[in-house]
Design a protein around this motif. Structure first.
Motif, PDB file in Angstrom:
ATOM      1  N   ALA A  45       0.833  -1.206   0.000  1.00  0.00           N
ATOM      2  CA  ALA A  45       0.000   0.000   0.000  1.00  0.00           C
ATOM      3  C   ALA A  45       0.866   1.254   0.000  1.00  0.00           C
ATOM      4  N   ASN A  46       1.918   1.259   0.807  1.00  0.00           N
ATOM      5  CA  ASN A  46       2.849   2.388   0.828  1.00  0.00           C
ATOM      6  C   ASN A  46       3.544   2.567  -0.516  1.00  0.00           C
ATOM      7  N   TYR A  47       3.891   1.465  -1.149  1.00  0.00           N
ATOM      8  CA  TYR A  47       4.620   1.513  -2.421  1.00  0.00           C
ATOM      9  C   TYR A  47       3.772   2.115  -3.546  1.00  0.00           C
ATOM     10  N   VAL A  48       2.489   1.799  -3.594  1.00  0.00           N
ATOM     11  CA  VAL A  48       1.652   2.239  -4.715  1.00  0.00           C
ATOM     12  C   VAL A  48       0.852   3.504  -4.434  1.00  0.00           C
ATOM     13  N   TYR A  49       0.800   3.932  -3.204  1.00  0.00           N
ATOM     14  CA  TYR A  49      -0.068   5.054  -2.822  1.00  0.00           C
ATOM     15  C   TYR A  49       0.261   6.316  -3.608  1.00  0.00           C
ATOM     16  N   GLN A  50      -0.749   6.818  -4.306  1.00  0.00           N
ATOM     17  CA  GLN A  50      -0.712   8.065  -5.069  1.00  0.00           C
ATOM     18  C   GLN A  50       0.452   8.124  -6.065  1.00  0.00           C
ATOM     19  N   LYS A  51       0.745   7.004  -6.701  1.00  0.00           N
ATOM     20  CA  LYS A  51       1.788   6.968  -7.720  1.00  0.00           C
ATOM     21  C   LYS A  51       1.157   6.741  -9.089  1.00  0.00           C
ATOM     22  N   GLU A  52       1.811   7.276 -10.083  1.00  0.00           N
ATOM     23  CA  GLU A  52       1.418   7.044 -11.470  1.00  0.00           C
ATOM     24  C   GLU A  52       1.906   5.660 -11.889  1.00  0.00           C
ATOM     25  N   PHE A  91      -5.047  -4.548 -11.469  1.00  0.00           N
ATOM     26  CA  PHE A  91      -4.302  -3.915 -10.380  1.00  0.00           C
ATOM     27  C   PHE A  91      -4.752  -2.478 -10.165  1.00  0.00           C
ATOM     28  N   TYR A  92      -5.285  -1.881 -11.207  1.00  0.00           N
ATOM     29  CA  TYR A  92      -5.819  -0.529 -11.087  1.00  0.00           C
ATOM     30  C   TYR A  92      -6.854  -0.452  -9.958  1.00  0.00           C
ATOM     31  N   TYR A  93      -7.692  -1.462  -9.820  1.00  0.00           N
ATOM     32  CA  TYR A  93      -8.736  -1.455  -8.790  1.00  0.00           C
ATOM     33  C   TYR A  93      -8.147  -1.507  -7.380  1.00  0.00           C
ATOM     34  N   PHE A  94      -7.057  -2.232  -7.209  1.00  0.00           N
ATOM     35  CA  PHE A  94      -6.385  -2.251  -5.908  1.00  0.00           C
ATOM     36  C   PHE A  94      -5.833  -0.860  -5.598  1.00  0.00           C
ATOM     37  N   ARG A  95      -5.126  -0.288  -6.554  1.00  0.00           N
ATOM     38  CA  ARG A  95      -4.529   1.042  -6.366  1.00  0.00           C
ATOM     39  C   ARG A  95      -5.604   2.096  -6.136  1.00  0.00           C
ATOM     40  N   LYS A  96      -6.698   2.021  -6.868  1.00  0.00           N
ATOM     41  CA  LYS A  96      -7.799   2.978  -6.727  1.00  0.00           C
ATOM     42  C   LYS A  96      -8.366   2.938  -5.313  1.00  0.00           C
ATOM     43  N   THR A  97      -8.501   1.736  -4.759  1.00  0.00           N
ATOM     44  CA  THR A  97      -9.006   1.592  -3.389  1.00  0.00           C
ATOM     45  C   THR A  97      -8.058   2.242  -2.393  1.00  0.00           C
ATOM     46  N   VAL A  98      -6.773   1.960  -2.523  1.00  0.00           N
ATOM     47  CA  VAL A  98      -5.782   2.538  -1.610  1.00  0.00           C
ATOM     48  C   VAL A  98      -5.803   4.061  -1.718  1.00  0.00           C
ATOM     49  N   ASP A  99      -5.810   4.576  -2.947  1.00  0.00           N
ATOM     50  CA  ASP A  99      -5.791   6.029  -3.141  1.00  0.00           C
ATOM     51  C   ASP A  99      -7.073   6.695  -2.661  1.00  0.00           C
ATOM     52  N   ILE A 101      -9.330   5.665  -0.342  1.00  0.00           N
ATOM     53  CA  ILE A 101      -9.506   5.619   1.114  1.00  0.00           C
ATOM     54  C   ILE A 101      -8.386   6.378   1.806  1.00  0.00           C
ATOM     55  N   GLY A 102      -7.183   6.270   1.278  1.00  0.00           N
ATOM     56  CA  GLY A 102      -6.017   6.939   1.867  1.00  0.00           C
ATOM     57  C   GLY A 102      -5.316   6.039   2.862  1.00  0.00           C
ATOM     58  N   LEU A 103      -4.001   6.134   2.891  1.00  0.00           N
ATOM     59  CA  LEU A 103      -3.214   5.288   3.806  1.00  0.00           C
ATOM     60  C   LEU A 103      -3.595   5.489   5.263  1.00  0.00           C
ATOM     61  N   GLU A 104      -3.908   6.723   5.616  1.00  0.00           N
ATOM     62  CA  GLU A 104      -4.217   7.011   7.021  1.00  0.00           C
ATOM     63  C   GLU A 104      -5.550   6.406   7.451  1.00  0.00           C
ATOM     64  N   PHE A 149     -10.767  -2.453   5.376  1.00  0.00           N
ATOM     65  CA  PHE A 149     -11.826  -1.554   5.803  1.00  0.00           C
ATOM     66  C   PHE A 149     -11.303  -0.140   5.966  1.00  0.00           C
ATOM     67  N   ASN A 150     -12.243   0.784   6.020  1.00  0.00           N
ATOM     68  CA  ASN A 150     -11.937   2.167   6.337  1.00  0.00           C
ATOM     69  C   ASN A 150     -11.948   2.267   7.862  1.00  0.00           C
ATOM     70  N   LYS A 151     -10.907   2.842   8.431  1.00  0.00           N
ATOM     71  CA  LYS A 151     -10.815   2.948   9.892  1.00  0.00           C
ATOM     72  C   LYS A 151     -11.989   3.705  10.502  1.00  0.00           C
ATOM     73  N   LYS A 152     -12.645   4.534   9.715  1.00  0.00           N
ATOM     74  CA  LYS A 152     -13.802   5.266  10.222  1.00  0.00           C
ATOM     75  C   LYS A 152     -14.992   4.340  10.441  1.00  0.00           C
ATOM     76  N   ASP A 153     -14.973   3.172   9.803  1.00  0.00           N
ATOM     77  CA  ASP A 153     -16.058   2.205   9.930  1.00  0.00           C
ATOM     78  C   ASP A 153     -15.480   0.780   9.943  1.00  0.00           C
ATOM     79  N   PRO A 154     -14.706   0.447  10.965  1.00  0.00           N
ATOM     80  CA  PRO A 154     -13.993  -0.842  10.986  1.00  0.00           C
ATOM     81  C   PRO A 154     -14.887  -2.073  11.080  1.00  0.00           C
ATOM     82  N   GLU A 155     -16.136  -1.901  11.474  1.00  0.00           N
ATOM     83  CA  GLU A 155     -17.043  -3.042  11.604  1.00  0.00           C
ATOM     84  C   GLU A 155     -17.678  -3.443  10.279  1.00  0.00           C
ATOM     85  N   ASN A 156     -17.457  -2.644   9.238  1.00  0.00           N
ATOM     86  CA  ASN A 156     -18.031  -2.927   7.923  1.00  0.00           C
ATOM     87  C   ASN A 156     -16.931  -2.984   6.873  1.00  0.00           C
TER      88      ASN A 156
END
Length: 190
Positions: A45-52, A91-99, A101-104, A149-156
């Protein structure tokens, strides 16, 4: 002395990974494999986050993070090339999810911690009423599978990830439900 230094370095890497991602994730009751898979996932996730696309090396992805070994060893060049092209699209779909939601805000944990959530249904042997053509009960074991999951909603949780158990590399990030049968889309199927 060398072993002690290695343990310290591993501890620093784990601590850094958790601090960088702001993890609130407790790894109590996690197996060693699950911990290794989580480390691999956070590094990816760190490697691909917000990269072209041009900033991401496929060699690095396949060597360090993504289980693609069977494809790379394929003797049919056309099939190998077709699978690599399919990888780019998927792989675009994986990267899109990471970007998106955001690493944080992104986190994951083993899917077995979601046994009361609908995301666990394909992995629940007792609930599975689907059978194969041969009449055997069909379900997918929950080993080596994480829910993210998104940390804002960890139960879903949003989705699930499959890891290859020998290398702890990510094997699939797409679970398909077709006619009530669930299976992970992997590059061996393309």
């Amino acid at each position: 002395m060398k072993i002690k230094i290695q343990k310290i370095l591993i501890g620093i890497i784990i601590l850094t990974t958790n601090l960088v991602l702001g993890q609130n994730n407790s790894s109590i009751n996690w197996t060693e494999n699950e911990k290794a898979q989580y480390i691999k996932l956070t590094a990816l996730a760190n490697y691909v986050y917000q990269k072209e696309n041009s900033e991401i090396s496929k060699d690095s992805l396949f060597i360090k993070y993504i289980y693609f070994d069977n494809v790379l060893n394929d003797t049919l060049v056309e099939r190998k090339e077709r699978r690599i092209l399919a990888f780019d699209t998927l792989f675009y779909y994986f990267r899109k999810t990471v970007d998106s939601i955001g690493l944080e805000n992104l986190d994951a944990k083993p899917v077995r911690f979601y046994k009361k959530h609908k995301i666990y249904d394909p992995f629940n042997e007792e609930k599975s009423n689907q059978t194969t053509i041969g009449g055997e009960k069909m379900y997918t074991k929950d080993d080596n599978i994480f829910a993210y999951f998104n940390k804002k909603d960890p139960e879903n949780p949003i989705g699930v990830l499959l890891f290859e158990p020998e290398t702890n590399k990510l094997g699939s990030w797409i679970l398909i439900n077709q006619g009530g049968y669930h299976y992970f889309l992997s590059f061996n199927l393309l």
